[in-house]
Design an enzyme around this catalytic site. Structure first.
Site, short mmCIF file in Angstrom:
data_model
loop_
_atom_site.label_atom_id
_atom_site.label_comp_id
_atom_site.label_asym_id
_atom_site.label_seq_id
_atom_site.Cartn_x
_atom_site.Cartn_y
_atom_site.Cartn_z
N ASN A 217 -1.99 -25.39 -28.38
CA ASN A 217 -1.74 -26.40 -27.37
C ASN A 217 -0.82 -27.46 -27.97
OD1 ASN A 217 -3.36 -28.23 -28.85
ND2 ASN A 217 -5.19 -27.67 -27.69
N GLU A 220 -2.03 -29.28 -31.19
CA GLU A 220 -2.07 -28.34 -32.31
C GLU A 220 -0.67 -28.02 -32.81
OE1 GLU A 220 -6.17 -26.17 -30.69
OE2 GLU A 220 -4.21 -25.24 -30.38
N ASP A 307 -9.17 -20.42 -23.95
CA ASP A 307 -9.73 -19.07 -24.15
C ASP A 307 -9.38 -18.17 -22.98
OD1 ASP A 307 -11.11 -19.77 -26.57
OD2 ASP A 307 -12.61 -20.78 -25.35
#
Length: 360
Positions: A217, A220, A307
């Site tokens: 993301n 990150e 996820d």
């Protein structure tokens, strides 16, 4: 749905093929290597303030348990109809048994789950309360976990299980939440094969150097490259730097309500729209696409959406999608789960219905 007419037209022309790819999910075999977590949601009604301390007393009403962390990735694959295997650890406790039972009920192959008697099953318990005729609100969260790595013997056993199962699947997904399963032996076992390898990790992307595709993301990605991504210039620079850092074929940066940006070293497929091309650090061409967020207005809870993106993206690739098509399907899946409370999943039927609504 705030999508411009040009993208809607592109989505319409791609819809027959996207629907066909969704039908192929059930044929894809996936191995998830991940940090397995149990998410508990305990709710109760506030009765009074305790005489023992200035705290609420709740009359317990119900406790819901769902897979979290890397276990949520596994559960997303199962709910999307894939043939999914899992390698990971649980503790010798009731929470570990509960998580394994959830997987068994969902048809997940759990032969790769080992029990670590020295560490608890990672469990996040959210306690929420409400008064009569009021909304339920979270009061406190209690986490159970160990900061110690699994023993060397367990690390070797996990790596051996990966080696045994990797030849039986179409893709390997590493779901790294920093809870100890993804150590050097297990990472090496996961990325040392010619399979499609997708990595979802919160930090230290370079440990997975050589994997096929990474899905950081925005925070990150910024942490990995060491600078703020504030505009398209820094975004393109980050995509190039991340490809160099990881030696991957593709980087997909998820950007919240700004959608997703895909960076690909491989030449575009006939099933992808014309890309924007930039020059990489080594002078090679890098192909870029920006995919707008499909749902900016009905966002209820983003927990676990990453996820879901990884699961839908991986299954689309396994069904024969171009990377762009896979990213679109991952984005579609995220637009569904953010409308749901807590750690949520979606299904192929929901994806089909949502796509048909999007294109009118």
């Amino acid at each position: 749905m705030l999508l411009d007419s040009e993208f809607i037209a592109l989505l319409k022309s791609s819809t027959p093929r996207l629907l066909n790819l969704l039908e192929g999910f059930s044929q894809v075999k996936v191995l998830v290597v991940g940090d397995l977590t149990l998410d508990e949601f305990m709710t109760g009604q506030v009765e009074r303030i305790s005489r023992e301390a200035p705290v609420l007393i709740l009359r317990h009403e119900n406790t819901d348990r769902v897979p979290g962390g890397g276990a949520n990735a596994v559960y997303n694959f199962a709910k999307l109809g894939a043939k999914v295997r899992v390698v990971g650890l649980v503790g010798k406790d009731e929470q570990g048994m509960a998580l394994r039972q959830i997987f068994d009920d969902a048809g997940v192959d759990t032969t790769g789950i080992l029990v670590d008697s020295d560490r608890p099953t990672v469990t996040k318990t959210r306690i929420s309360g409400h008064a009569r005729q009021s909304v339920t609100q979270q009061i406190v969260r209690v986490d159970r976990k160990s900061d110690d790595l699994p023993g060397v013997d367990l690390q070797s056993q996990l790596a051996e299980l990966i080696q045994q199962q990797v030849g039986k699947v179409d893709a390997v997904v590493c779901s790294d939440y920093g809870d100890g399963v993804l150590t050097k032996p297990t990472i090496e076992a996961s990325v040392s094969h010619s399979h499609r390898i997708i990595v979802d990790t919160q930090k230290n992307l370079e440990r997975y150097r050589g994997a096929s595709l990474f899905t950081p993301n925005l925070p990150e990605a910024e942490h990995a490259v060491g600078y703020t991504i504030s505009d398209f210039d820094t975004l393109y620079r980050a995509g190039s730097d991340l490809l160099k850092l990881t030696d991957a074929q593709q980087i997909l940066i998820t950007r919240g309500d700004e959608g997703m940006s895909l960076f690909d070293r491989l030449a575009p497929s006939e099933f992808s729209p014309p890309p924007f091309t930039i020059s990489g650090n080594g002078g090679e061409s890098i192909y870029c696409w920006h995919i707008p967020a499909f749902n900016r207005t009905d966002v209820f809870d983003v927990t676990g959406a990453g996820d879901t993106v990884v699961a839908a993206l991986t299954l689309a690739l396994g069904a024969g999608a171009s990377t762009w098509e896979a990213a679109v399907i991952g984005n579609l899946a995220a637009s569904v789960v953010v409308r749901k409370f807590g750690t949520a999943t979606t299904t192929v039927d929901e994806l089909r219905e949502t796509l048909e609504v999007l294109v009118g």
